[in-house]
Design a protein around this motif. Structure first.
Motif, PDB file in Angstrom:
ATOM      1  N   HIS A 217       0.806  -1.217   0.000  1.00  0.00           N
ATOM      2  CA  HIS A 217       0.000   0.000   0.000  1.00  0.00           C
ATOM      3  C   HIS A 217       0.844   1.274   0.000  1.00  0.00           C
ATOM      4  O   HIS A 217       1.909   1.327   0.632  1.00  0.00           O
ATOM      5  CB  HIS A 217      -0.906   0.030   1.231  1.00  0.00           C
ATOM      6  N   GLN A 218       0.351   2.275  -0.686  1.00  0.00           N
ATOM      7  CA  GLN A 218       0.939   3.611  -0.631  1.00  0.00           C
ATOM      8  C   GLN A 218      -0.165   4.631  -0.375  1.00  0.00           C
ATOM      9  O   GLN A 218      -1.274   4.509  -0.889  1.00  0.00           O
ATOM     10  CB  GLN A 218       1.693   3.953  -1.910  1.00  0.00           C
ATOM     11  N   ALA A 219       0.151   5.611   0.445  1.00  0.00           N
ATOM     12  CA  ALA A 219      -0.842   6.611   0.823  1.00  0.00           C
ATOM     13  C   ALA A 219      -0.744   7.836  -0.061  1.00  0.00           C
ATOM     14  O   ALA A 219       0.340   8.220  -0.513  1.00  0.00           O
ATOM     15  CB  ALA A 219      -0.649   7.008   2.286  1.00  0.00           C
ATOM     16  N   VAL A 220      -1.902   8.457  -0.298  1.00  0.00           N
ATOM     17  CA  VAL A 220      -1.969   9.756  -0.953  1.00  0.00           C
ATOM     18  C   VAL A 220      -2.759  10.681  -0.035  1.00  0.00           C
ATOM     19  O   VAL A 220      -3.869  10.344   0.392  1.00  0.00           O
ATOM     20  CB  VAL A 220      -2.656   9.678  -2.325  1.00  0.00           C
ATOM     21  N   THR A 221      -2.181  11.835   0.284  1.00  0.00           N
ATOM     22  CA  THR A 221      -2.854  12.830   1.117  1.00  0.00           C
ATOM     23  C   THR A 221      -2.762  14.188   0.428  1.00  0.00           C
ATOM     24  O   THR A 221      -1.984  14.377  -0.516  1.00  0.00           O
ATOM     25  CB  THR A 221      -2.217  12.933   2.512  1.00  0.00           C
ATOM     26  N   SER A 222      -3.537  15.137   0.924  1.00  0.00           N
ATOM     27  CA  SER A 222      -3.478  16.490   0.387  1.00  0.00           C
ATOM     28  C   SER A 222      -2.567  17.387   1.210  1.00  0.00           C
ATOM     29  O   SER A 222      -2.380  18.555   0.876  1.00  0.00           O
ATOM     30  CB  SER A 222      -4.886  17.104   0.371  1.00  0.00           C
ATOM     31  N   ASN A 223      -2.025  16.838   2.303  1.00  0.00           N
ATOM     32  CA  ASN A 223      -1.177  17.607   3.221  1.00  0.00           C
ATOM     33  C   ASN A 223      -1.904  18.821   3.795  1.00  0.00           C
ATOM     34  O   ASN A 223      -1.303  19.873   4.031  1.00  0.00           O
ATOM     35  CB  ASN A 223       0.124  18.055   2.530  1.00  0.00           C
ATOM     36  N   ALA A 224      -3.195  18.688   4.020  1.00  0.00           N
ATOM     37  CA  ALA A 224      -3.972  19.771   4.617  1.00  0.00           C
ATOM     38  C   ALA A 224      -3.457  20.080   6.008  1.00  0.00           C
ATOM     39  O   ALA A 224      -3.159  19.171   6.789  1.00  0.00           O
ATOM     40  CB  ALA A 224      -5.449  19.388   4.675  1.00  0.00           C
ATOM     41  N   ALA A 225      -3.371  21.360   6.331  1.00  0.00           N
ATOM     42  CA  ALA A 225      -2.822  21.783   7.619  1.00  0.00           C
ATOM     43  C   ALA A 225      -3.661  21.310   8.796  1.00  0.00           C
ATOM     44  O   ALA A 225      -3.153  21.142   9.909  1.00  0.00           O
ATOM     45  CB  ALA A 225      -2.696  23.303   7.645  1.00  0.00           C
ATOM     46  N   CYS A 226      -4.950  21.092   8.573  1.00  0.00           N
ATOM     47  CA  CYS A 226      -5.846  20.696   9.661  1.00  0.00           C
ATOM     48  C   CYS A 226      -5.816  19.201   9.945  1.00  0.00           C
ATOM     49  O   CYS A 226      -6.405  18.733  10.933  1.00  0.00           O
ATOM     50  CB  CYS A 226      -7.276  21.128   9.343  1.00  0.00           C
ATOM     51  N   ALA A 227      -5.182  18.425   9.099  1.00  0.00           N
ATOM     52  CA  ALA A 227      -5.154  16.973   9.254  1.00  0.00           C
ATOM     53  C   ALA A 227      -3.871  16.530   9.968  1.00  0.00           C
ATOM     54  O   ALA A 227      -2.834  17.181   9.851  1.00  0.00           O
ATOM     55  CB  ALA A 227      -5.251  16.309   7.876  1.00  0.00           C
TER      56      ALA A 227
END
Length: 323
Positions: free
Chosen positions: A278-288
């Protein structure tokens, strides 16, 4: 598809629902009790959560049975709130479980030790605390300091397997049961559009009915009406799995299917760090990550994950498959 032999005791006539599980003395952990009584008849309960929780509990069950093969291990699960008895179907062929029963009708006096794993994780899952995988949280709650194998158990039976026909299958799981963890359906449609130049067949697992017109799209097969056992076979057959933090994502981890997992409020390290596929994709949102807190930003962390980022990862995997 030939059905798997049932090992489930669905109910016990005259049994009273149990409010909570306990162990002797109320303090000793299950693993320590088994050291003293390795041939004990034990019961592990999981009454809440979903597919992923049942799967993440299996490494603990497997380790307990490995360490104490002479013990009798009963697993008590929710058998009445899901269609098709989904949770039972996940582990009905697990060789380390001796019996599967309905969690509503546990008779405590029938077991030497009852371990309730229904509420051992949430206290550790909040902002400001380190991300700990639930696989480890279940193990610790049972008194295990380590696990030889942290990969969840899920096994596709030989008669369930879907043979390969040379096509490249990408399974799209469109939604978690929690809306906050979902990638917008429009992003899935954008992803499919951006990959139209590849000879890819999309398997659509849209159990939440996010889109009603899959039949009008090319290069896709809607498998949203499949059973959980059929879903497992399709996940094993797929060349790639794409979806949010969800139960089917954990099935893909157990089966070793290459996966792109879309994360927002939940940190990836708390879910997929033991899944090499598995590999993760995130938006790097500051609130997360905010875990389960109510979102004031209309789930920006998921909305901001771009289809193009995911499409590029699919292209790289496809190129590797034909190299």
């Amino acid at each position: 598809m030939r059905s798997i032999a049932r090992r489930s005791l669905l109910s016990k006539r005259g049994a009273k629902p149990v409010a909570r599980a306990h162990g002797p003395g109320g303090k000793i952990r299950l693993a320590q009790f088994l050291v003293k009584k390795p041939d004990a008849h034990i019961c592990v309960i999981r009454r809440v959560g979903g597919i992923g929780d049942v799967l993440m509990l299996t490494p603990t069950l497997r380790e307990l049975k490995r360490l104490h093969p002479e013990c009798s291990l009963t697993l008590a699960l929710d058998m009445h709130t899901t269609g098709g008895n989904v949770y039972y179907q996940l582990v009905c062929n697990a060789p380390f479980v001796d019996e599967i029963v309905d969690a509503r009708y546990i008779q405590r006096g029938a077991y030497d030790f009852v371990f309730d794993a229904s509420a051992v994780c949430l206290r550790y899952e909040r902002s400001g605390l380190p991300a700990i995988n639930r696989i480890d949280l279940f193990a610790r709650a049972a008194g295990l300091n380590s696990l030889r194998n942290r990969l969840p158990f899920y096994q596709v039976e030989e008669q369930e397997r879907i043979p390969s026909d040379g096509r490249f299958f990408v399974l799209l799981h469109t939604a978690s049961n929690e809306e906050k963890r979902c990638w917008p359906i429009q992003r899935y449609l954008e992803l499919m559009e951006q990959l139209q130049d590849l000879p890819v067949v999309f398997l659509i697992a849209d159990f939440n009915g996010k889109f009603r017109n899959w039949g009008r799209l090319g290069n896709c097969r809607n498998i949203s009406n499949c059973s959980v056992r059929e879903l497992g076979a399709w996940i094993e057959r797929a060349d790639m799995f794409i979806g949010p933090d969800s139960g089917p994502m954990h099935m893909a981890g157990a089966l070793g299917t290459e996966s792109i997992v879309l994360f927002g409020s939940i940190p990836p390290a708390a879910r997929i760090n033991y899944y090499p596929s598995h590999q993760a994709v995130t938006s790097n949102a500051a609130c997360a990550p905010c875990w389960y807190a109510k979102c004031p930003y209309d789930v920006k962390c998921m909305r901001d994950i771009e289809a193009g980022v995911v499409a590029n990862k699919v292209r790289r995997t496809y190129a590797s498959s034909i190299a």
